[in-house]
Design a protein around this motif. Sequence first.
Motif, PDB file in Angstrom:
ATOM      1  N   ILE A  43       0.864  -1.260  -0.027  1.00 20.41           N
ATOM      2  CA  ILE A  43      -0.163  -0.033   0.168  1.00 20.41           C
ATOM      3  C   ILE A  43       0.920   1.249   0.047  1.00 20.41           C
ATOM      4  N   LEU A  44       1.938   1.111   0.689  1.00 21.22           N
ATOM      5  CA  LEU A  44       2.850   2.342   0.966  1.00 21.22           C
ATOM      6  C   LEU A  44       3.430   2.817  -0.751  1.00 21.22           C
ATOM      7  N   LYS A  45       4.026   1.618  -1.276  1.00 20.95           N
ATOM      8  CA  LYS A  45       4.384   1.838  -2.700  1.00 20.95           C
ATOM      9  C   LYS A  45       3.487   2.396  -3.657  1.00 20.95           C
ATOM     10  N   SER A  46       2.030   1.628  -3.261  1.00 24.31           N
ATOM     11  CA  SER A  46       1.020   2.167  -4.213  1.00 24.31           C
ATOM     12  C   SER A  46       0.801   3.427  -4.187  1.00 24.31           C
ATOM     13  N   SER A  56      -5.465   9.135  -8.357  1.00 27.43           N
ATOM     14  CA  SER A  56      -5.756   8.613  -7.124  1.00 27.43           C
ATOM     15  C   SER A  56      -5.283   7.161  -7.009  1.00 27.43           C
ATOM     16  N   LEU A  57      -5.251   6.725  -5.860  1.00 26.77           N
ATOM     17  CA  LEU A  57      -4.878   5.453  -5.387  1.00 26.77           C
ATOM     18  C   LEU A  57      -5.888   4.412  -5.946  1.00 26.77           C
ATOM     19  N   ASP A  58      -7.063   4.912  -6.034  1.00 33.64           N
ATOM     20  CA  ASP A  58      -8.192   3.889  -6.348  1.00 33.64           C
ATOM     21  C   ASP A  58      -8.116   3.802  -7.942  1.00 33.64           C
ATOM     22  N   ASP A  59      -7.923   5.017  -8.718  1.00 33.93           N
ATOM     23  CA  ASP A  59      -7.506   4.736 -10.228  1.00 33.93           C
ATOM     24  C   ASP A  59      -6.531   4.073 -10.537  1.00 33.93           C
ATOM     25  N   LEU A  60      -5.486   4.238  -9.723  1.00 35.77           N
ATOM     26  CA  LEU A  60      -4.029   3.619 -10.113  1.00 35.77           C
ATOM     27  C   LEU A  60      -4.615   1.876  -9.916  1.00 35.77           C
ATOM     28  N   VAL A  61      -5.096   1.623  -8.972  1.00 35.93           N
ATOM     29  CA  VAL A  61      -5.186   0.266  -8.691  1.00 35.93           C
ATOM     30  C   VAL A  61      -6.561  -0.381  -9.543  1.00 35.93           C
ATOM     31  N   SER A  62      -7.673   0.329  -9.836  1.00 36.03           N
ATOM     32  CA  SER A  62      -8.717  -0.105 -10.316  1.00 36.03           C
ATOM     33  C   SER A  62      -9.335   0.154 -11.523  1.00 36.03           C
TER      34      SER A  62
END
Length: 138
Positions: A43-46, A56-62
């Motif tokens: 999560i920290l690297k993400s 956003s973290l959400d967009d990066l992942v999903s």
Amino acid sequence: MLGDNLVYLRKVNNLSQEELADNIGVSRQTLSKWETGESAPDILKSKQLAEIFGVSLDDLVSFQKEEDGFPIPPKGKHIFGLVKVGEKGQIVLPAKARKIFKIEPGDEILVLGDEGQGIALVKSKSFLDMIENLRNKN
């Protein structure tokens, strides 16, 4: 999704795997595994990756480009997809837009237009609050 998004964002930002890996303190091989889906960043690297790319973290992942047909938007910016205009000019705002902007049934929306830029929708209360703030500053 994450792997495809990493590849896309890295290339759009003209970064090699080695450059991006150096920026976040991992090996090029580790980054390559993230891009191919063999493994995933913690999560920290993400979070670090999302900050580097300004998404956003959400967009990066999903974020799914195939589903939306648009590239990943910058953090705080949104692409909700296409809507159709009905015969009487009505449109239905996507549920995600209503949720993010807290638009409820009965809310009033101000429609602004610029022939060169297009149409903008603003909650009337937000617009009136902004006008009031400007008046108070003068």
